[in-house]
Design a protein around this motif. Structure first.
Motif, PDB file in Angstrom:
ATOM      1  N   ARG A 207       0.808  -1.222   0.000  1.00 33.00           N
ATOM      2  CA  ARG A 207       0.000   0.000   0.000  1.00 33.00           C
ATOM      3  C   ARG A 207       0.838   1.269   0.000  1.00 33.00           C
ATOM      4  NH1 ARG A 207      -5.506  -0.757   2.319  1.00 33.00           N
ATOM      5  NH2 ARG A 207      -5.895  -2.955   1.945  1.00 33.00           N
ATOM      6  N   HIS A 208       2.062   1.173   0.533  1.00 34.02           N
ATOM      7  CA  HIS A 208       2.934   2.353   0.656  1.00 34.02           C
ATOM      8  C   HIS A 208       4.315   1.981   0.119  1.00 34.02           C
ATOM      9  CE1 HIS A 208      -0.177   4.190   3.170  1.00 34.02           C
ATOM     10  NE2 HIS A 208      -0.312   2.989   3.675  1.00 34.02           N
ATOM     11  N   PRO A 209       4.425   1.885  -1.207  1.00 32.75           N
ATOM     12  CA  PRO A 209       5.621   1.269  -1.803  1.00 32.75           C
ATOM     13  C   PRO A 209       6.921   2.062  -1.616  1.00 32.75           C
ATOM     14  CG  PRO A 209       4.083   2.022  -3.497  1.00 32.75           C
ATOM     15  CD  PRO A 209       3.384   2.196  -2.196  1.00 32.75           C
ATOM     16  N   ARG A 210       6.845   3.259  -1.104  1.00 36.94           N
ATOM     17  CA  ARG A 210       8.085   4.021  -0.916  1.00 36.94           C
ATOM     18  C   ARG A 210       8.631   3.905   0.506  1.00 36.94           C
ATOM     19  NH1 ARG A 210       7.556   8.293  -5.231  1.00 36.94           N
ATOM     20  NH2 ARG A 210       8.582   9.796  -3.909  1.00 36.94           N
ATOM     21  N   ILE A 211       7.923   3.152   1.350  1.00 37.26           N
ATOM     22  CA  ILE A 211       8.341   2.986   2.746  1.00 37.26           C
ATOM     23  C   ILE A 211       9.060   1.636   2.893  1.00 37.26           C
ATOM     24  CG2 ILE A 211       7.489   2.881   5.149  1.00 37.26           C
ATOM     25  CD1 ILE A 211       7.000   5.615   3.700  1.00 37.26           C
ATOM     26  N   THR A 212      10.034   1.586   3.797  1.00 42.75           N
ATOM     27  CA  THR A 212      10.783   0.355   4.075  1.00 42.75           C
ATOM     28  C   THR A 212      10.260  -0.238   5.382  1.00 42.75           C
ATOM     29  OG1 THR A 212      12.706   1.375   3.050  1.00 42.75           O
ATOM     30  CG2 THR A 212      13.105  -0.592   4.396  1.00 42.75           C
ATOM     31  N   LEU A 213       9.799  -1.482   5.321  1.00 43.41           N
ATOM     32  CA  LEU A 213       9.257  -2.125   6.529  1.00 43.41           C
ATOM     33  C   LEU A 213       9.922  -3.481   6.737  1.00 43.41           C
ATOM     34  CD1 LEU A 213       6.390  -1.043   4.772  1.00 43.41           C
ATOM     35  CD2 LEU A 213       5.696  -1.113   7.162  1.00 43.41           C
ATOM     36  N   ALA A 214      10.189  -3.813   8.002  1.00 42.70           N
ATOM     37  CA  ALA A 214      10.819  -5.100   8.281  1.00 42.70           C
ATOM     38  C   ALA A 214      10.228  -5.747   9.519  1.00 42.70           C
ATOM     39  CB  ALA A 214      12.323  -4.925   8.464  1.00 42.70           C
ATOM     40  N   HIS A 215      10.218  -7.080   9.483  1.00 35.02           N
ATOM     41  CA  HIS A 215       9.884  -7.895  10.648  1.00 35.02           C
ATOM     42  C   HIS A 215      11.163  -8.647  10.998  1.00 35.02           C
ATOM     43  CE1 HIS A 215       7.815 -11.844  12.113  1.00 35.02           C
ATOM     44  NE2 HIS A 215       8.242 -11.118  13.134  1.00 35.02           N
ATOM     45  N   ALA A 216      11.601  -8.524  12.251  1.00 28.52           N
ATOM     46  CA  ALA A 216      12.878  -9.117  12.646  1.00 28.52           C
ATOM     47  C   ALA A 216      12.721 -10.093  13.798  1.00 28.52           C
ATOM     48  CB  ALA A 216      13.856  -8.021  13.053  1.00 28.52           C
ATOM     49  N   TYR A 217      13.640 -11.022  13.856  1.00 32.80           N
ATOM     50  CA  TYR A 217      13.748 -11.951  14.995  1.00 32.80           C
ATOM     51  C   TYR A 217      14.963 -11.540  15.820  1.00 32.80           C
ATOM     52  CZ  TYR A 217      14.831 -16.193  17.573  1.00 32.80           C
ATOM     53  OH  TYR A 217      15.115 -17.087  18.573  1.00 32.80           O
ATOM     54  N   PRO A 218      14.790 -11.275  17.108  1.00 40.43           N
ATOM     55  CA  PRO A 218      15.916 -10.746  17.897  1.00 40.43           C
ATOM     56  C   PRO A 218      16.862 -11.799  18.455  1.00 40.43           C
ATOM     57  CG  PRO A 218      13.958 -10.803  19.255  1.00 40.43           C
ATOM     58  CD  PRO A 218      13.540 -11.315  17.892  1.00 40.43           C
ATOM     59  N   GLY A 219      16.520 -13.081  18.357  1.00 42.92           N
ATOM     60  CA  GLY A 219      17.365 -14.112  18.963  1.00 42.92           C
ATOM     61  C   GLY A 219      17.166 -14.153  20.473  1.00 42.92           C
ATOM     62  N   LYS A 268      17.866  -1.936   2.666  1.00 40.57           N
ATOM     63  CA  LYS A 268      18.322  -0.706   2.001  1.00 40.57           C
ATOM     64  C   LYS A 268      17.294  -0.117   1.042  1.00 40.57           C
ATOM     65  CE  LYS A 268      22.433  -2.195   0.618  1.00 40.57           C
ATOM     66  NZ  LYS A 268      23.002  -3.236   1.482  1.00 40.57           N
ATOM     67  N   THR A 269      16.378  -0.967   0.554  1.00 40.30           N
ATOM     68  CA  THR A 269      15.422  -0.464  -0.433  1.00 40.30           C
ATOM     69  C   THR A 269      13.998  -0.584   0.109  1.00 40.30           C
ATOM     70  OG1 THR A 269      15.448  -2.660  -1.411  1.00 40.30           O
ATOM     71  CG2 THR A 269      16.851  -1.002  -2.440  1.00 40.30           C
ATOM     72  N   PRO A 270      13.087   0.264  -0.368  1.00 36.52           N
ATOM     73  CA  PRO A 270      11.704   0.199   0.103  1.00 36.52           C
ATOM     74  C   PRO A 270      11.090  -1.173  -0.159  1.00 36.52           C
ATOM     75  CG  PRO A 270      12.077   2.211  -1.139  1.00 36.52           C
ATOM     76  CD  PRO A 270      13.308   1.388  -1.306  1.00 36.52           C
ATOM     77  N   GLY A 271      10.105  -1.518   0.662  1.00 43.51           N
ATOM     78  CA  GLY A 271       9.441  -2.813   0.511  1.00 43.51           C
ATOM     79  C   GLY A 271       9.423  -3.543   1.841  1.00 43.51           C
ATOM     80  N   ALA A 272       9.073  -4.833   1.784  1.00 42.67           N
ATOM     81  CA  ALA A 272       8.963  -5.656   2.984  1.00 42.67           C
ATOM     82  C   ALA A 272      10.198  -6.528   3.152  1.00 42.67           C
ATOM     83  CB  ALA A 272       7.717  -6.531   2.899  1.00 42.67           C
ATOM     84  N   TRP A 273      10.737  -6.544   4.347  1.00 47.49           N
ATOM     85  CA  TRP A 273      11.935  -7.315   4.661  1.00 47.49           C
ATOM     86  C   TRP A 273      11.679  -8.238   5.843  1.00 47.49           C
ATOM     87  CZ3 TRP A 273      16.844  -6.657   2.263  1.00 47.49           C
ATOM     88  CH2 TRP A 273      16.892  -5.621   1.307  1.00 47.49           C
TER      89      TRP A 273
END
Ligand SMILES: *[C@@H]1O[C@H](CO)[C@@H](O)[C@H](O)[C@H]1NC(C)=O
Length: 309
Positions: A207-219, A268-273
């Motif tokens: 929906r917001h292709p210029r934003i960078t979003l990530a879901h991370a696992y912290p260990g 480094k680039t917009p999208g889902a990580w």
């Protein structure tokens, strides 16, 4: 995988050279990983940032902020906003408060934790507390603050969202029981909520292709989440027994550096990580989910969080 000293140097290089005063929000920044990320961020910006910690514990936040480097920029500000994020109406009002304080957000980092050994426990808004903290609150903050992220992006600045939860540790979701109203168990929550977080960052990214979003696992991180009031006596006893093994866990400072490395340098680039415990790109490793599930989850979430003001 880079060493912790390389990661620290990369984060420092990234954050000490911005041409603007960054605005960063740390939801759940009063302890554990959120505290570690806020500390690292303040250190690498030499305090020259507008940092807002959102959480429940004011005394803890004041303590953390007192340790931040003293800024030289007159625009810098370090503050705390109190919020019990298990209630969506609290998130709505806190987001409004944030919108009155800043005109852009460069980093929205969310890591609120909720430990329980008991079953489904609904808030007055009809959402299970654990799911509220681990999923719905993060969706709600992202939605409510998206305009401010887009403002940053429009100025050519970083506009990034990080949900620290459990990327790569989940499983398939049940689209017939989103929110686990009928089939709640600690196991089902542990398997499905990571995938909710994956699908959440993907749908926001589409929906917001210029934003960078990530879901991370912290260990495995040495945090105090397990000693919070929510933990049962039995859990606390288990933790006391395990504490001597604490050296096996990553410190919250190092984890904060790894998570910042992931969102600042790897994504480094917009999208889902999807990011691992050193901030590395997990790509689709142990990924569950489909486009149809993504859409259904979004619709469910809009409905579950709506009209509860
Ligand atoms: C549900 O959560 C509330 C708030 O944390 C707590 O006071 C209550 O004891 C919990 N109920 C159960 C059945 O665990």
């Amino acid at each position: 995988m880079p060493s912790i000293s390389e990661v620290r140097a990369r984060n420092a290089a990234m954050l000490s050279t911005t041409s603007y005063l960054p605005v960063a929000i740390f939801v759940g920044g009063t302890s554990g990983i959120g505290e570690g990320m806020a500390e690292a961020f303040s250190k690498h910006t030499q305090g020259n940032a507008h940092i807002i910690i959102v959480g429940r514990n004011r005394a803890a936040a004041e303590n953390i902020i007192a340790r931040f480097p003293k800024p030289t920029s007159p625009e810098a500000k370090h503050e705390f906003i109190q919020c019990d994020v298990s209630l969506m109406r609290n998130i709505r009002s806190v987001s409004e408060e944030i919108r009155s304080k800043v005109t852009k957000i460069n980093l929205l980092a969310m890591s609120p934790g909720f430990m329980t050994t008991s079953g489904r426990n609904e808030t007055e808004e009809g959402i299970d507390r654990k799911l509220a903290v681990h999923y719905y609150s993060r969706w709600m903050f992202t939605k409510e603050l998206m305009n401010l992220l887009e403002n940053a992006e429009e100025q050519g600045e970083d506009a990034k969202v990080l949900s620290v939860f459990s990327a790569g540790k989940g499983g398939a979701i049940d689209v017939n029981d989103l929110g686990l109203k009928k089939t709640f168990s600690l196991k089902n929550a542990a398997m499905q909520v990571p995938t909710y977080n994956d699908l959440m960052v993907e749908e926001f990214a589409s929906r917001h292709p210029r934003i960078t979003l990530a879901h991370a696992y912290p260990g495995g991180v040495n945090t105090n989440i397990l000693t919070s009031a929510e933990a049962s006596t039995l859990t606390k006893m288990a933790i006391d027994l395990l504490t001597p093994l604490g050296f096996l866990l990553t410190s919250r400072q190092d984890c904060g550096e790894y998570m910042l490395n992931g969102i600042l340098n790897v994504a480094k680039t917009p999208g889902a990580w999807r990011l691992g415990s050193r901030g590395e790109d997990l790509a689709k490793k142990r990924y569950y989910g489909s486009e149809e599930e993504r859409k259904k989850l979004w619709e469910h979430t809009v409905e579950a969080t709506n009209g509860k003001a």
